[in-house]
Design a protein around this motif. Sequence first.
Motif, PDB file in Angstrom:
ATOM      1  N   ASN A  61      -6.298  -3.142  13.600  1.00  0.00           N
ATOM      2  CA  ASN A  61      -7.499  -3.718  14.216  1.00  0.00           C
ATOM      3  C   ASN A  61      -7.481  -5.246  14.143  1.00  0.00           C
ATOM      4  O   ASN A  61      -8.531  -5.889  14.174  1.00  0.00           O
ATOM      5  CB  ASN A  61      -8.750  -3.166  13.522  1.00  0.00           C
ATOM      6  CG  ASN A  61     -10.018  -3.382  14.336  1.00  0.00           C
ATOM      7  OD1 ASN A  61     -10.035  -3.143  15.544  1.00  0.00           O
ATOM      8  ND2 ASN A  61     -11.077  -3.832  13.681  1.00  0.00           N
ATOM      9  N   GLY A  62      -6.310  -5.815  14.043  1.00  0.00           N
ATOM     10  CA  GLY A  62      -6.189  -7.263  14.045  1.00  0.00           C
ATOM     11  C   GLY A  62      -6.585  -7.928  12.745  1.00  0.00           C
ATOM     12  O   GLY A  62      -6.974  -9.095  12.722  1.00  0.00           O
ATOM     13  N   GLY A  63      -6.503  -7.184  11.627  1.00  0.00           N
ATOM     14  CA  GLY A  63      -6.827  -7.761  10.332  1.00  0.00           C
ATOM     15  C   GLY A  63      -8.286  -7.671   9.952  1.00  0.00           C
ATOM     16  O   GLY A  63      -8.704  -8.239   8.942  1.00  0.00           O
ATOM     17  N   THR A  68       3.252   4.447  -5.039  1.00  0.00           N
ATOM     18  CA  THR A  68       1.794   4.644  -4.957  1.00  0.00           C
ATOM     19  C   THR A  68       1.407   5.116  -3.557  1.00  0.00           C
ATOM     20  O   THR A  68       1.002   4.319  -2.713  1.00  0.00           O
ATOM     21  CB  THR A  68       1.043   3.343  -5.296  1.00  0.00           C
ATOM     22  OG1 THR A  68       1.451   2.316  -4.398  1.00  0.00           O
ATOM     23  CG2 THR A  68       1.316   2.901  -6.709  1.00  0.00           C
ATOM     24  N   PRO A  69       1.544   6.402  -3.279  1.00  0.00           N
ATOM     25  CA  PRO A  69       1.227   6.907  -1.938  1.00  0.00           C
ATOM     26  C   PRO A  69      -0.270   6.941  -1.666  1.00  0.00           C
ATOM     27  O   PRO A  69      -1.088   7.002  -2.584  1.00  0.00           O
ATOM     28  CB  PRO A  69       1.795   8.335  -1.980  1.00  0.00           C
ATOM     29  CG  PRO A  69       1.692   8.725  -3.426  1.00  0.00           C
ATOM     30  CD  PRO A  69       1.970   7.470  -4.203  1.00  0.00           C
ATOM     31  N   VAL A  70      -0.617   6.899  -0.390  1.00  0.00           N
ATOM     32  CA  VAL A  70      -2.010   7.063   0.047  1.00  0.00           C
ATOM     33  C   VAL A  70      -2.265   8.552   0.228  1.00  0.00           C
ATOM     34  O   VAL A  70      -1.635   9.198   1.069  1.00  0.00           O
ATOM     35  CB  VAL A  70      -2.267   6.317   1.370  1.00  0.00           C
ATOM     36  CG1 VAL A  70      -3.665   6.635   1.903  1.00  0.00           C
ATOM     37  CG2 VAL A  70      -2.094   4.815   1.175  1.00  0.00           C
ATOM     38  N   SER A  71      -3.164   9.116  -0.573  1.00  0.00           N
ATOM     39  CA  SER A  71      -3.451  10.544  -0.432  1.00  0.00           C
ATOM     40  C   SER A  71      -4.890  10.901  -0.773  1.00  0.00           C
ATOM     41  O   SER A  71      -5.275  12.062  -0.692  1.00  0.00           O
ATOM     42  CB  SER A  71      -2.495  11.376  -1.316  1.00  0.00           C
ATOM     43  OG  SER A  71      -2.550  10.952  -2.664  1.00  0.00           O
ATOM     44  N   HIS A  72      -5.699   9.908  -1.137  1.00  0.00           N
ATOM     45  CA  HIS A  72      -7.111  10.192  -1.407  1.00  0.00           C
ATOM     46  C   HIS A  72      -7.920  10.215  -0.108  1.00  0.00           C
ATOM     47  O   HIS A  72      -9.017  10.769  -0.062  1.00  0.00           O
ATOM     48  CB  HIS A  72      -7.685   9.139  -2.359  1.00  0.00           C
ATOM     49  CG  HIS A  72      -9.043   9.488  -2.891  1.00  0.00           C
ATOM     50  ND1 HIS A  72      -9.278  10.607  -3.672  1.00  0.00           N
ATOM     51  CD2 HIS A  72     -10.252   8.879  -2.760  1.00  0.00           C
ATOM     52  CE1 HIS A  72     -10.553  10.658  -3.982  1.00  0.00           C
ATOM     53  NE2 HIS A  72     -11.168   9.634  -3.437  1.00  0.00           N
ATOM     54  N   THR A  73      -7.385   9.598   0.922  1.00  0.00           N
ATOM     55  CA  THR A  73      -8.036   9.547   2.235  1.00  0.00           C
ATOM     56  C   THR A  73      -7.085  10.110   3.287  1.00  0.00           C
ATOM     57  O   THR A  73      -5.894  10.302   3.032  1.00  0.00           O
ATOM     58  CB  THR A  73      -8.409   8.098   2.590  1.00  0.00           C
ATOM     59  OG1 THR A  73      -7.270   7.249   2.373  1.00  0.00           O
ATOM     60  CG2 THR A  73      -9.561   7.600   1.728  1.00  0.00           C
ATOM     61  N   LEU A  74      -7.622  10.344   4.476  1.00  0.00           N
ATOM     62  CA  LEU A  74      -6.784  10.840   5.567  1.00  0.00           C
ATOM     63  C   LEU A  74      -5.787   9.779   6.017  1.00  0.00           C
ATOM     64  O   LEU A  74      -4.646  10.088   6.369  1.00  0.00           O
ATOM     65  CB  LEU A  74      -7.661  11.240   6.759  1.00  0.00           C
ATOM     66  CG  LEU A  74      -8.692  12.354   6.529  1.00  0.00           C
ATOM     67  CD1 LEU A  74      -9.560  12.523   7.772  1.00  0.00           C
ATOM     68  CD2 LEU A  74      -7.996  13.668   6.191  1.00  0.00           C
ATOM     69  N   PHE A  75      -6.242   8.519   6.022  1.00  0.00           N
ATOM     70  CA  PHE A  75      -5.435   7.408   6.523  1.00  0.00           C
ATOM     71  C   PHE A  75      -5.333   6.320   5.464  1.00  0.00           C
ATOM     72  O   PHE A  75      -6.108   6.307   4.506  1.00  0.00           O
ATOM     73  CB  PHE A  75      -6.060   6.829   7.799  1.00  0.00           C
ATOM     74  CG  PHE A  75      -6.327   7.823   8.876  1.00  0.00           C
ATOM     75  CD1 PHE A  75      -5.310   8.274   9.700  1.00  0.00           C
ATOM     76  CD2 PHE A  75      -7.608   8.339   9.069  1.00  0.00           C
ATOM     77  CE1 PHE A  75      -5.556   9.211  10.697  1.00  0.00           C
ATOM     78  CE2 PHE A  75      -7.865   9.268  10.060  1.00  0.00           C
ATOM     79  CZ  PHE A  75      -6.837   9.712  10.875  1.00  0.00           C
ATOM     80  N   ASP A  76      -4.407   5.405   5.675  1.00  0.00           N
ATOM     81  CA  ASP A  76      -4.287   4.232   4.818  1.00  0.00           C
ATOM     82  C   ASP A  76      -5.256   3.166   5.344  1.00  0.00           C
ATOM     83  O   ASP A  76      -5.073   2.658   6.459  1.00  0.00           O
ATOM     84  CB  ASP A  76      -2.849   3.715   4.853  1.00  0.00           C
ATOM     85  CG  ASP A  76      -2.636   2.518   3.939  1.00  0.00           C
ATOM     86  OD1 ASP A  76      -3.630   1.909   3.498  1.00  0.00           O
ATOM     87  OD2 ASP A  76      -1.462   2.187   3.675  1.00  0.00           O
ATOM     88  N   PRO A  77      -6.310   2.814   4.590  1.00  0.00           N
ATOM     89  CA  PRO A  77      -7.259   1.803   5.075  1.00  0.00           C
ATOM     90  C   PRO A  77      -6.591   0.491   5.471  1.00  0.00           C
ATOM     91  O   PRO A  77      -7.004  -0.142   6.458  1.00  0.00           O
ATOM     92  CB  PRO A  77      -8.201   1.611   3.880  1.00  0.00           C
ATOM     93  CG  PRO A  77      -8.156   2.907   3.151  1.00  0.00           C
ATOM     94  CD  PRO A  77      -6.731   3.373   3.291  1.00  0.00           C
ATOM     95  N   ALA A  78      -5.572   0.077   4.734  1.00  0.00           N
ATOM     96  CA  ALA A  78      -4.888  -1.185   5.054  1.00  0.00           C
ATOM     97  C   ALA A  78      -4.218  -1.111   6.418  1.00  0.00           C
ATOM     98  O   ALA A  78      -4.234  -2.086   7.190  1.00  0.00           O
ATOM     99  CB  ALA A  78      -3.862  -1.518   3.973  1.00  0.00           C
ATOM    100  N   GLU A  79      -3.646   0.037   6.755  1.00  0.00           N
ATOM    101  CA  GLU A  79      -2.995   0.195   8.063  1.00  0.00           C
ATOM    102  C   GLU A  79      -4.014   0.147   9.193  1.00  0.00           C
ATOM    103  O   GLU A  79      -3.764  -0.452  10.241  1.00  0.00           O
ATOM    104  CB  GLU A  79      -2.213   1.519   8.111  1.00  0.00           C
ATOM    105  CG  GLU A  79      -0.907   1.492   7.342  1.00  0.00           C
ATOM    106  CD  GLU A  79      -0.100   2.756   7.559  1.00  0.00           C
ATOM    107  OE1 GLU A  79      -0.476   3.581   8.454  1.00  0.00           O
ATOM    108  OE2 GLU A  79       0.907   2.940   6.848  1.00  0.00           O
TER     109      GLU A  79
END
Length: 535
Positions: free
Chosen positions: A149-151, A133-144
């Motif tokens: 940002n410290g969670g 399940t790759p991240v490709s709908h956004t520029l970045f992975d929101p979880a990353e």
Amino acid sequence: MVWFRKGLRVHDNPALDAARRGALRLYPVFVLDPRYLRPDPTAASPGSARAGVARVRFLLESLGDLDARLRRLGSRLLLLRARDDDVADAVCAALKDWNIGKLCFESDTEPYALARDKKVTDFAMASGIEVFTPVSHTLFDPAEIINKNGGRPPLTYQSFISISGEPPEPITEEYSELPPVGDTGEYELLPVPTVEELGYGDISQEEIPPFRGGETEALRRMKESLQNREWVAKFEKPKGDPSAFLKPATTVLSPYLKFGCLSSRYFYHCIQDVYRSVRNHTKPPVSLTGQLLWRDFFYTVSYGTPNFDQMKGNKICKQIPWSENEELFIAWRDGQTGYPWIDAIMIQLRKWGWMHHLARHSVACFLTRGDMFIHWEKGRDVFERLLIDSDWAINNGNWLWLSCSSFFYQHHRVYSPITFGKKYDPNGKYIRHFIPRLKDMPKEYIYEPWTAPISVQKKAKCIIGKDYPKPVVDHEVASKECRKRMGEAYALNRLDVDPTKGKPSKFSRRKMSHCEDDASKSPIAKLPKRSSRAK
């Protein structure tokens, strides 16, 4: 199997790319979701309970285009219908019946999608099926971004930019062919239906929006926009003419990004190519790339904020005692407020499923803190249903912003329903187009037709109160009352009192900076796990 949901494209599609590699047979699947498509005859306009006919049409056009592009590569789109409103069950059944060994699909961060995808992923992994399940709908992975940002999700644009860095490069490889489709057994494979075939009744009088769905149109529109290098270099939001409708003042690529007909990464890097060819260009947050970064910002905040789509239980949302006035709300929803600028915008939304971002600002402010003091969730629901670019993260984020419930707190700054539109379109061409009743009203009165002498109204064949409504509120009076009530609610939030109940507030805001508050220092609820590959 490659399972399409959003991501309705062939270019820069990591899920499709991974699915085709080494595969003897490929099953490209899309499941029609009754939850979004079932006709609702009680809805305020044609369509389903969750999607207006304009967005449904855009989706079907996008599916038809995807099928055509897959067929040119020796494949096709396998269209299934979910039964009992459960898309996950339909996918799981196909995985089992077709003996699938690997499942690939683009990750999604919306609450509905997370629950649906978890059900499918759990079934697949329990069945020994590899899942990617790759991240490709956004520029970045929101979880990353949240982990960096410290969670906690970054609650200002600048903090998001400082963490995110440069987006990954898109997949540039073009395919000449895809593996052939495998045996589908007794499955009923549907052709892409028309809007009429979905059972929405007589929609012959419905205006067909000027925006056609699909990857082919997305790439054509993007190429056309980027050919004007000077325009790209000088693009500066929030500038632009919200009254321009025959040739909108923006790219109108948002619906193509919403459905994934256009890759945001591909678009971002194509803009970068233009920037390298010019001497100077605007920078984020106002530049064209800045708009794509705003999109990712809202995706990230929404993913990391429990109850992001509501006021109650939302730690970044101010608790405000919004009014309940169904009569005023319906007047706003149906373009019957008596303010032509507001009504024309809502009619354009109803007919086209789209309007300029400054037009959206105008009507959102009018409904909430500007004139009516009605809950932003009510307006959000209308936008969510009718906009062809309706996007859960961005729609909720913008309503939080424009109602001054989060992100932006200068509630005294109100869009005038009279002078704001007049600044861009003094002759009222936009109003005359979308409200034909007012087409003969002199320009002196087009934004305030109730002030026209009765002789002028008769000559224009538009009697106010009969042919077009009188204003449902007095803007001068209503806006002052709204500012007063917003100020009182803000004061109670600072005092730890929930103004909706008159009790100590769990979600109060002590600090009110321009874009950040105490929630940025509070740990968020544990994020749901997101599978990337089966072990």
